[in-house]
Design an enzyme around this catalytic site. Sequence first.
Site, PDB file in Angstrom:
ATOM      1  N   ASP A  76      50.022  32.336  62.097  1.00  0.00           N
ATOM      2  CA  ASP A  76      49.852  31.227  61.481  1.00  0.00           C
ATOM      3  C   ASP A  76      49.262  30.128  62.333  1.00  0.00           C
ATOM      4  O   ASP A  76      49.296  30.213  63.402  1.00  0.00           O
ATOM      5  CB  ASP A  76      51.207  30.591  60.862  1.00  0.00           C
ATOM      6  N   SER A  77      47.932  29.665  61.773  1.00  0.00           N
ATOM      7  CA  SER A  77      47.157  28.810  62.388  1.00  0.00           C
ATOM      8  C   SER A  77      47.649  27.684  62.985  1.00  0.00           C
ATOM      9  O   SER A  77      46.938  26.820  63.933  1.00  0.00           O
ATOM     10  CB  SER A  77      45.954  28.246  61.760  1.00  0.00           C
ATOM     11  N   GLY A  78      48.974  27.082  62.318  1.00  0.00           N
ATOM     12  CA  GLY A  78      49.306  25.983  62.695  1.00  0.00           C
ATOM     13  C   GLY A  78      49.209  24.827  61.570  1.00  0.00           C
ATOM     14  O   GLY A  78      49.951  23.486  61.627  1.00  0.00           O
ATOM     15  N   GLY A  79      48.684  24.983  60.637  1.00  0.00           N
ATOM     16  CA  GLY A  79      48.602  24.099  59.601  1.00  0.00           C
ATOM     17  C   GLY A  79      49.999  23.600  58.976  1.00  0.00           C
ATOM     18  O   GLY A  79      49.856  22.339  58.530  1.00  0.00           O
ATOM     19  N   ASP A 134      44.186  24.957  58.106  1.00  0.00           N
ATOM     20  CA  ASP A 134      44.017  24.350  56.993  1.00  0.00           C
ATOM     21  C   ASP A 134      44.925  22.882  56.998  1.00  0.00           C
ATOM     22  O   ASP A 134      45.787  22.836  57.782  1.00  0.00           O
ATOM     23  CB  ASP A 134      44.428  25.024  55.732  1.00  0.00           C
ATOM     24  N   GLN A 144      44.389  26.475  48.909  1.00  0.00           N
ATOM     25  CA  GLN A 144      45.172  25.366  48.776  1.00  0.00           C
ATOM     26  C   GLN A 144      44.706  24.585  47.361  1.00  0.00           C
ATOM     27  O   GLN A 144      44.354  25.299  46.764  1.00  0.00           O
ATOM     28  CB  GLN A 144      44.944  24.283  49.860  1.00  0.00           C
ATOM     29  N   GLY A 172      50.481  26.059  50.637  1.00  0.00           N
ATOM     30  CA  GLY A 172      50.989  25.171  49.908  1.00  0.00           C
ATOM     31  C   GLY A 172      51.894  25.179  48.872  1.00  0.00           C
ATOM     32  O   GLY A 172      51.963  24.405  48.142  1.00  0.00           O
ATOM     33  N   ASP A 231      56.282  35.990  54.179  1.00  0.00           N
ATOM     34  CA  ASP A 231      56.898  35.752  55.367  1.00  0.00           C
ATOM     35  C   ASP A 231      58.037  34.616  54.962  1.00  0.00           C
ATOM     36  O   ASP A 231      57.485  34.008  53.817  1.00  0.00           O
ATOM     37  CB  ASP A 231      56.193  35.402  56.481  1.00  0.00           C
ATOM     38  N   HIS A 280      70.821  42.388  59.990  1.00  0.00           N
ATOM     39  CA  HIS A 280      71.291  42.903  58.441  1.00  0.00           C
ATOM     40  C   HIS A 280      70.328  42.269  57.701  1.00  0.00           C
ATOM     41  O   HIS A 280      69.932  43.068  56.589  1.00  0.00           O
ATOM     42  CB  HIS A 280      72.576  42.369  58.449  1.00  0.00           C
TER      43      HIS A 280
END
Length: 376
Positions: A92-95, A146, A194, A221, A271, A340
């Site tokens: 994930d880019s950090g957006g 983003d 987005q 988003g 995710d 689990h």
Amino acid sequence: MQFDLVGQDPQSSARAGQLHTAHGVIETPIFMPVGTAGAVKGVHARELVEQVEAQIILGNTYHLYLRPGLEVLYKAGGLHRFNGWQGPILTDSGGYQVYSLAANRKIKEEGVTFTSHIDGSKHVFTPERVMDIQRIIGADIVMAFDECPPYPCEYSYAQKSWELTWRWLNRCCERFDSTEPHYGYAQYLFPIVQGGCFKDLRRQSAEQIVSLDRAGNAIGGLSVGEPAELMYEMTALTCEILPAHKPRYLMGVGTPENILESIALGVDMFDCVMPTRNGRNGMLFTTQGIINIKNKKWEEDFSPLDETLGGYVSTHYNKAYLRHLIISKEILGAQIASIHNLRFYLWLVRQARQHILAGTFSTWKPQAVRQLMQRL
């Protein structure tokens, strides 16, 4: 990136595919355990393979950039060699961290200035910098930088936010295409749709992203506080526009019900921190329903956590023992619950895939949702 569709449910948009990366083939639909700082909390790489049966994990650019830092990751030869996970990785880019750290950042055209949650130091993320960082991390799939607008927000804010994300996306593509991987294998860039919960903005965002013809596409988003039905509406609209011959990734989603409903709409990749975070707090997902293991009713229940799931952890440990560990705040309890729950999530998407291939997904899904989401 090679993405092969191998099955389609006749009564919905659910599909089964194979996504080929340098670190292995991913069978979709797929759930990706979240390893924010390069580790899925409390779970060894060997357990991810043998117990969870994970095919791909997720890391986070923001957290890995701050700690252990780019110099360490580069000297290690990338995240795969650093953490010992040999399968595919998505970063994930950090957006989303920009979104969640609203009090500690400033967004401008050039990028985002933010304050580290670790030591208060100041840093700048630009689209170009984020691409460079993800090159060093070495993920197989990297995400565009983003801005994630909050829910609810005004139409004007969502529009300006998407327009900024679109300009950033073009800069991401230019930087990504002008650089090479560091470690000798291909990396692929996914743009992120987005537009908040506004149909016209979502449509515009998806159509513009399709024009870039990248290896795959993500839907961002959502799952930020909006009602589930609105999330499904935005997801359906977006999936109708995104090309069918490329993977679709719905970011940060969600419950078992969210996943099955979104698979029906045409999503391939998911995710969420829910299986590990909720597991550490005593919530277990099982093939019979949801358990709060802290409840007294499990105090003398010596039956396995879930025999249907198979695997050592889910069949070896009993409910009473796990309740004891969780209440005692033993680290082992968090580990058992996390493994689990992750095994359950991977079982869930495998079941969905099998029913898609058999042409029975649409008849199986409603029954599965009712059973899996009931509280035991």
